[in-house]
Design a protein around this motif. Sequence first.
Motif, PDB file in Angstrom:
ATOM      1  N   ALA A 154     -22.823  24.269 -87.607  1.00 40.55           N
ATOM      2  CA  ALA A 154     -24.012  25.307 -88.005  1.00 40.55           C
ATOM      3  C   ALA A 154     -23.352  25.971 -89.261  1.00 40.55           C
ATOM      4  N   LYS A 155     -21.905  26.464 -89.323  1.00 38.46           N
ATOM      5  CA  LYS A 155     -21.375  27.134 -90.297  1.00 38.46           C
ATOM      6  C   LYS A 155     -21.110  26.244 -91.545  1.00 38.46           C
ATOM      7  N   PHE A 156     -20.991  24.681 -91.455  1.00 34.29           N
ATOM      8  CA  PHE A 156     -20.669  23.757 -92.558  1.00 34.29           C
ATOM      9  C   PHE A 156     -21.706  24.309 -93.742  1.00 34.29           C
ATOM     10  N   PRO A 157     -20.860  24.905 -95.089  1.00 41.82           N
ATOM     11  CA  PRO A 157     -21.709  25.366 -95.963  1.00 41.82           C
ATOM     12  C   PRO A 157     -22.921  24.351 -96.535  1.00 41.82           C
ATOM     13  N   LEU A 158     -22.584  23.074 -96.717  1.00 37.61           N
ATOM     14  CA  LEU A 158     -23.211  22.261 -97.169  1.00 37.61           C
ATOM     15  C   LEU A 158     -24.693  22.021 -96.579  1.00 37.61           C
ATOM     16  N   GLY A 159     -24.472  22.439 -95.182  1.00 30.78           N
ATOM     17  CA  GLY A 159     -25.824  22.019 -94.374  1.00 30.78           C
ATOM     18  C   GLY A 159     -26.849  23.068 -94.746  1.00 30.78           C
ATOM     19  N   ASP A 160     -28.220  22.616 -94.642  1.00 30.81           N
ATOM     20  CA  ASP A 160     -29.184  23.724 -94.805  1.00 30.81           C
ATOM     21  C   ASP A 160     -30.080  23.827 -93.334  1.00 30.81           C
ATOM     22  N   ILE A 161     -30.102  22.460 -92.940  1.00 31.75           N
ATOM     23  CA  ILE A 161     -31.126  22.171 -91.703  1.00 31.75           C
ATOM     24  C   ILE A 161     -30.089  21.841 -90.553  1.00 31.75           C
ATOM     25  N   LEU A 162     -30.249  22.091 -89.284  1.00 32.69           N
ATOM     26  CA  LEU A 162     -29.622  21.705 -88.013  1.00 32.69           C
ATOM     27  C   LEU A 162     -30.586  20.835 -87.391  1.00 32.69           C
TER      28      LEU A 162
END
Length: 512
Positions: free
Chosen positions: A111-119
């Motif tokens: 969830a913290k991975f900065p490249l991701g916007d949606i889970l």
Amino acid sequence: MKRRSFITKSASVGLLVGTTWSYGQDKIPPHNWDGYDFGPPPSIKNRLNQGPFSNYGPGATAPGADVVMVTTPSNKPVRNFGMGMVTYICDEVGPPKVEGETLRESIEKLAKFPLGDILYIRVDWRDIQKEPKKLDFPEHWDLTFEMAKKYGKRVAFRIQLMSPVIEPESMPDFLIGKVPLVKLGTTDEIGIPGKVHYAPQYDHPEFMKAFKDMDDLLSTIYNGHELVEYVDTCMYGFWGEGHTWPFNGNPFPDYHTAEKTCIEMFEHQIANWTKTPLVTNTQPDYSNVGNSEILDRTIRSYNWLRTDTIFIETSQIDALSNRPPWIGATIEQGLRTEQVNNKTAFEGITRNENIIAHIKDVSPTYYSLWNWHNISFENLLGYYGKHPEPLDGLAANIGYRIRPSWIWCFEKDGYPGLILGLVNDGISGVPGALCISIVDEAGNMVSSGSMDPGYPLPGKVRQASFTFPKDTLWDTLSLKAEIEVKGVKYAIKWACSQELENDGTLRLKRNL
């Protein structure tokens, strides 16, 4: 497991056992999507005047218009509704299983991975329902929503009604024995080795009633939920993708019954999900269940598309790349781990680089950050940490990226006004309608309106005019943007390199 290898395999593998298979003769054929009439775009209120505008002569609509401000493209990712990079938290084989970590720790890292916007979560029907009239979500579902809220992200999900990778079935135990199961057979192409695959009888009253009840319960909680981005359409077959490849035929008595059943399921879903976009797989109708009709209804109801591989059939590529500009699209394509990716280079291009390049070619609004059936933060970082450029480049281009590239000031009959020359630096149209408000220093609305759905398009300038009360000073105003999807508005940030206010608005000032 060769989940999608049927793209290059013979369609004759396997025979259904224990029933009579019927192939409909009135099946809706695939068609070319370019220029196809899917009906009108979604309706908007307060349409902005989008030109043409003239500057000179007695009939000038924008007399003396002069460029007073410009913006330039941002080269950074912009997090807005209707676009982004999708971090997978759970796929068909479950959530991350990392030795020495709790499930909470593993999900929080992702969830913290900065490249991701949606889970993103993909679960089986039995994972969320143990008994009728009640939903019971698993731990990784609740953790995903908790982490999305904590890290300012949103959630998308799919409920699988059928899967080849679990025992016994995807449907809940309370339906076992009530819903007939049709034997499909065994195969080495997909699923658990040696598993005997069965398909539930979708048109059976007990199955249909239970499915509708489940969707009613789910939509009551999540339709329009503040954290939910989109929901995958529940379709027939393996993974809910609209097929039971490699097995021929389907568990329906004839094509008419198959299509009628799938339409009934889809219509129930669109009646429930009135605020949150449904995302339908572009799967060709291999199993003869009416996929072409479901796709058509998806577009006409202003819902979105998805595909589960980028190296896929011609018809899926055609649908994605020629969809109406106001329709969003998400691409799921697993990335190789760094170790595997290093072994997949051809002509100096690795598998992951090839995937990412082809993602851009179909102009999607979303792309998956996913290590196929091997989900973990370490696997994502193993590749991204060593080769950030391909994914960073995609993240800075995916979806729509809107800015007012030109801003003209004019005055007509004593009333000042502005014309915006709106530009889309992304690779897709706006998956809805862009709504623009001009506000004063106190936050009061001075003027507002909506662009035509889908606009501005990439590579084209779309103009829009605003007129203000007399004596209004344009350089005391700010531009606010929203996207409207299925009647719901979401605040968005302008994708420009110029500094924005804390709320994402752009303060107007002369800079040219």
